[in-house]
Design a protein around this motif. Structure first.
Motif, mmCIF file in Angstrom:
data_model
loop_
_atom_site.group_PDB
_atom_site.id
_atom_site.type_symbol
_atom_site.label_atom_id
_atom_site.label_comp_id
_atom_site.label_asym_id
_atom_site.label_seq_id
_atom_site.Cartn_x
_atom_site.Cartn_y
_atom_site.Cartn_z
ATOM 1 N N UNK A 187 40.568 49.865 50.241
ATOM 2 C CA UNK A 187 39.544 49.491 49.276
ATOM 3 C C UNK A 187 39.970 49.791 47.852
ATOM 4 N N UNK A 188 40.616 50.940 47.679
ATOM 5 C CA UNK A 188 41.155 51.282 46.362
ATOM 6 C C UNK A 188 42.235 50.284 45.947
ATOM 7 N N UNK A 189 43.042 49.862 46.927
ATOM 8 C CA UNK A 189 44.098 48.899 46.640
ATOM 9 C C UNK A 189 43.517 47.554 46.222
ATOM 10 N N UNK A 190 42.440 47.122 46.878
ATOM 11 C CA UNK A 190 41.793 45.872 46.488
ATOM 12 C C UNK A 190 41.397 45.910 45.011
ATOM 13 N N UNK A 191 40.793 47.015 44.590
ATOM 14 C CA UNK A 191 40.398 47.149 43.184
ATOM 15 C C UNK A 191 41.612 47.062 42.269
ATOM 16 N N UNK A 192 42.712 47.672 42.695
ATOM 17 C CA UNK A 192 43.930 47.646 41.882
ATOM 18 C C UNK A 192 44.495 46.229 41.789
ATOM 19 N N UNK A 193 44.507 45.512 42.932
ATOM 20 C CA UNK A 193 44.981 44.121 42.906
ATOM 21 C C UNK A 193 44.116 43.295 41.979
ATOM 22 N N UNK A 194 42.807 43.494 42.047
ATOM 23 C CA UNK A 194 41.890 42.712 41.223
ATOM 24 C C UNK A 194 42.028 43.023 39.730
ATOM 25 N N UNK A 195 42.671 44.128 39.396
ATOM 26 C CA UNK A 195 42.964 44.402 37.983
ATOM 27 C C UNK A 195 44.110 43.534 37.470
ATOM 28 N N UNK A 196 44.854 42.920 38.405
ATOM 29 C CA UNK A 196 45.975 42.047 38.046
ATOM 30 C C UNK A 196 45.610 40.580 38.221
ATOM 31 N N UNK A 197 44.966 40.251 39.352
ATOM 32 C CA UNK A 197 44.682 38.853 39.671
ATOM 33 C C UNK A 197 43.401 38.739 40.488
ATOM 34 N N UNK A 198 42.681 37.661 40.266
ATOM 35 C CA UNK A 198 41.492 37.367 41.052
ATOM 36 C C UNK A 198 41.751 36.359 42.146
ATOM 37 N N UNK A 199 43.010 35.992 42.359
ATOM 38 C CA UNK A 199 43.363 34.938 43.311
ATOM 39 C C UNK A 199 43.257 35.417 44.755
#
Length: 264
Positions: free
Chosen positions: A46-58
């Motif tokens: 879940x923390x990783x999802x937030x981190x990915x979403x800080x880079x891309x919303x794809x």
């Protein structure tokens, strides 16, 4: 160690985590991205999802580098996306996933609740030797070069960025992990990777990003381990243990795994 994204090639990122000193990879294309490995629990994922979403919303495609818990226990959080892995990765997760969970609860009882909530989800897209994925117009190659750290190590090659994600075939900051390994094959597998992939940026499964020279040096160490293990199988271990390039505990694990191969 700060947990942040490091861009190691054009829109290719690594996030190094305090938990198990583990790296996650992110490759960003136009309207799509690839995530390499999903960490060791739903909470970490879940923390990783937030981190990915800080880079891309794809939307994303997931790849598991191999079948060890810290690389796939977070898979369920990334559904319903495609999850790619070697065919033996999926088989071993199905066969040993619950055993891995039980082992982690025993070794880290303080995280029992965190591990108990994990849904064991193996890859649903598998291959044996190689596969190529179109990640938003970028071609990313998945390769299995042979036995090594595990039976199912996947190397992720991003040619347009000059980056290779080696998974746990390469280890920085600690000796390679031999518990599920094939020590006689590992140096051969590493040699094949170095022979076929000329990239200078190599991302290990754990530790700092390294270069080709580091990977070559580790391949030479693994070659020495295989040679010494073969000799020890014939001559005995007493006079050889001091020649191994790793601490005795690590060397003994490598020898045990090598003897399993030699005794077949």
């Amino acid at each position: 160690m700060s947990e942040h994204w490091q861009e190691v090639g054009d829109r290719v990122y690594v996030r190094r985590h305090k938990s198990f000193d583990m790296n996650v990879g992110l490759v960003v294309g136009d309207g799509h991205c690839l995530i390499l490995d999903t960490r060791s629990s739903h909470r970490e994922a879940g923390e990783l999802v937030e981190a990915v979403r800080s880079i891309t919303g794809s939307p994303w495609t997931v790849v598991n580098s191999h079948s060890h818990f810290d690389h796939y226990f977070g898979n369920a959080i990334f559904g319903p996306a495609e999850i790619w892995g070697h065919v033996r990765c999926a088989e071993e997760i199905e066969q040993y996933g619950e055993r891995a969970r039980a082992g982690m609860i025993k070794s880290q009882p303080e995280r029992r609740a965190e591990y108990e909530e994990v849904a064991i989800v193996p890859p649903d897209h598998t291959f044996t030797v190689e596969a190529s994925l179109d990640i938003g117009g970028r071609i990313v190659h998945l390769r299995h070069f042979g036995l090594g750290h595990s039976s199912n190590d996947v190397v992720v090659h991003v040619p347009d960025a000059g980056v290779v994600f080696a998974g746990d075939l390469v280890e920085e900051g600690a000796p390679p992990a031999f518990s599920d390994s094939y020590p006689l094959d590992w140096p051969v597998t590493m040699a094949a990777i170095l022979d076929e992939l000329p990239e200078q940026v190599v991302v290990p499964g754990h530790g700092a990003v390294v270069d080709r020279a580091f990977a070559q040096a580790q391949q030479a160490e693994l070659t020495l381990v295989a040679e010494l293990a073969r000799r020890a199988h014939v001559e005995g271990l007493r006079d050889l243990i001091k020649h191994f390039p790793y601490p005795e505990e690590v060397a003994r694990q490598a020898i045990e795994r090598a003897f399993l191969q030699l005794d077949v």
